[in-house]
Design an enzyme around this catalytic site. Structure first.
Site, PDB file in Angstrom:
ATOM      1  N   SER A 120       0.849  -1.184   0.000  1.00 29.47           N
ATOM      2  CA  SER A 120       0.000   0.000   0.000  1.00 29.47           C
ATOM      3  C   SER A 120       0.886   1.236   0.000  1.00 29.47           C
ATOM      4  O   SER A 120       1.823   1.336   0.800  1.00 29.47           O
ATOM      5  CB  SER A 120      -0.915   0.004   1.222  1.00 29.47           C
ATOM      6  OG  SER A 120      -1.720   1.160   1.249  1.00 29.47           O
TER       7      SER A 120
ATOM      8  N   HIS B  78      -1.932   7.289  -5.083  1.00 30.00           N
ATOM      9  CA  HIS B  78      -2.185   6.094  -4.272  1.00 30.00           C
ATOM     10  C   HIS B  78      -2.015   4.868  -5.155  1.00 30.00           C
ATOM     11  O   HIS B  78      -2.353   4.881  -6.341  1.00 30.00           O
ATOM     12  CB  HIS B  78      -3.611   6.126  -3.706  1.00 30.00           C
ATOM     13  CG  HIS B  78      -4.202   4.761  -3.495  1.00 30.00           C
ATOM     14  ND1 HIS B  78      -5.007   4.157  -4.444  1.00 30.00           N
ATOM     15  CD2 HIS B  78      -4.086   3.886  -2.472  1.00 30.00           C
ATOM     16  CE1 HIS B  78      -5.369   2.966  -3.997  1.00 30.00           C
ATOM     17  NE2 HIS B  78      -4.836   2.765  -2.816  1.00 30.00           N
TER      18      HIS B  78
ATOM     19  N   ASN C 133      -2.191   0.341  -4.485  1.00 31.55           N
ATOM     20  CA  ASN C 133      -2.083  -0.857  -3.653  1.00 31.55           C
ATOM     21  C   ASN C 133      -2.463  -2.077  -4.474  1.00 31.55           C
ATOM     22  O   ASN C 133      -3.268  -1.996  -5.410  1.00 31.55           O
ATOM     23  CB  ASN C 133      -2.940  -0.766  -2.392  1.00 31.55           C
ATOM     24  CG  ASN C 133      -4.406  -1.066  -2.646  1.00 31.55           C
ATOM     25  OD1 ASN C 133      -4.819  -2.223  -2.683  1.00 31.55           O
ATOM     26  ND2 ASN C 133      -5.194  -0.022  -2.846  1.00 31.55           N
ATOM     27  N   THR C 134      -1.851  -3.197  -4.143  1.00 29.22           N
ATOM     28  CA  THR C 134      -2.265  -4.495  -4.681  1.00 29.22           C
ATOM     29  C   THR C 134      -2.166  -5.498  -3.545  1.00 29.22           C
ATOM     30  O   THR C 134      -1.345  -5.351  -2.634  1.00 29.22           O
ATOM     31  CB  THR C 134      -1.407  -4.966  -5.869  1.00 29.22           C
ATOM     32  OG1 THR C 134      -0.025  -5.014  -5.481  1.00 29.22           O
ATOM     33  CG2 THR C 134      -1.573  -4.040  -7.062  1.00 29.22           C
TER      34      THR C 134
ATOM     35  N   GLY D 147      -7.050  -5.500  13.582  1.00 27.87           N
ATOM     36  CA  GLY D 147      -5.978  -5.383  14.555  1.00 27.87           C
ATOM     37  C   GLY D 147      -4.605  -5.077  14.004  1.00 27.87           C
ATOM     38  O   GLY D 147      -3.601  -5.230  14.726  1.00 27.87           O
TER      39      GLY D 147
END
Length: 293
Positions: free
Chosen positions: A115, A129, A131-132, A276
């Site tokens: 990311s 931006h 992401n993968t 989390g």
């Protein structure tokens, strides 16, 4: 089947790490080439951990953040590989969205990805931006990701270049992939409460599982490979342009829009916080300074 997917997970995780290394090196090279009295920016690298409810090992990753560089005001390039049990809220959301009721019986998951978000010093240079990711559960697996350009001051030349590179890489896999994923990005990166897009778009895809894992992985790799040739020339064209207080104001207000989107709508932000993962890594995308009118 288990051994097959263990190998695939290893390959996918290694790819995301390799892509991270290439991007970090390219961005530090941009810093070196920019010149000026200010020291060239460098990434600070921190290990991240996912916190499981029972305290067991749940994976983690690397958070790489550069602040106050010559070219980049703040840029983060994160990779992670996390696993364990999905919480009730994540299972409910994923089951509803993907029709995966089997997750309720076995909420085991594994996810790996990269990311990236970059906020620039020069208001003429666009934020970006990318992401993968690969996601696996006992019920199904899939790839997803995308890339979009977020200029505060728009230049048609940059938009055309960015989209042109993405289209070229998509066309290597399917004649209609770019059109489908561009339309998806236009919808996904829309900010409903502002009645506008957050930038000039790009591509976005999710739930990619054609039944041919190798083909889906190859497409995801090409989305990653497209990033540097799509973005860096836009930075090269804009990073030395003079800018005014009004330009900086436009940049800060646009960053406010970007922050609103990421906090209210972005799936990755919601998933990371609900499962989390390290909150600092999840919220890396937020700009260092923003403004609201």
């Amino acid at each position: 089947m288990k051994d097959n997917y263990d190998d695939r997970k290893t390959r996918a995780s290694a790819w995301f790490r390799s892509l991270r290394d290439d991007i970090v090196a390219a961005f530090e090279a941009l810093e070196d080439s920019h010149g000026g009295d200010q020291p060239a920016g460098r990434f600070e690298v921190t290990e991240t951990k996912r916190h499981s409810d029972d305290g067991s090992d749940a994976g983690g990753g690397l958070m790489s953040v550069m602040r106050g560089g010559r070219v980049f005001e703040k840029v983060g390039v994160n990779v992670s590989t996390v696993y364990g049990q999905l919480g009730d809220r994540a299972v409910a959301a994923m089951s509803a969205r993907k029709n995966m009721d089997g997750l309720r019986a076995d909420p085991t998951f594994w996810a790996s990805g990269i990311s990236l978000v970059a906020h620039m010093q020069n208001p003429h240079a666009p934020a970006v931006h990318m992401n993968t990711r690969m996601f696996w559960t006992p019920v199904a697996h899939w790839f997803g990701g995308g890339s979009d350009l977020n200029p505060a001051i728009e230049y048609a030349e940059d938009t055309a270049h960015f989209h042109g590179v993405l289209k070229d890489h998509c066309d290597r896999h399917s004649a209609d992939a770019y059109d489908r994923y561009k339309a998806w990005a236009d919808d996904y990166f829309y900010v409903p409460h502002r009645h506008r897009a957050r930038g000039v778009g790009g591509i976005f895809y999710d739930d990619l599982n054609t039944g041919d894992w190798e083909a889906d992985f190859a497409f995801t790799q090409d989305v990653g490979r497209a990033f540097l040739p799509a973005f860096v020339p836009c930075v090269e064209r804009r990073r030395h342009l003079p800018w005014s207080d009004a330009d900086r104001e436009a940049q800060l207000v646009h960053r406010g829009l970007y922050a609103e989107y990421n906090l209210v709508y972005d799936r990755g932000t919601k998933f990371g916080l609900e499962t989390g993962h390290d909150a600092n890594a999840v919220l890396m995308s937020l700009p260092p300074i923003a403004k609201w009118t």
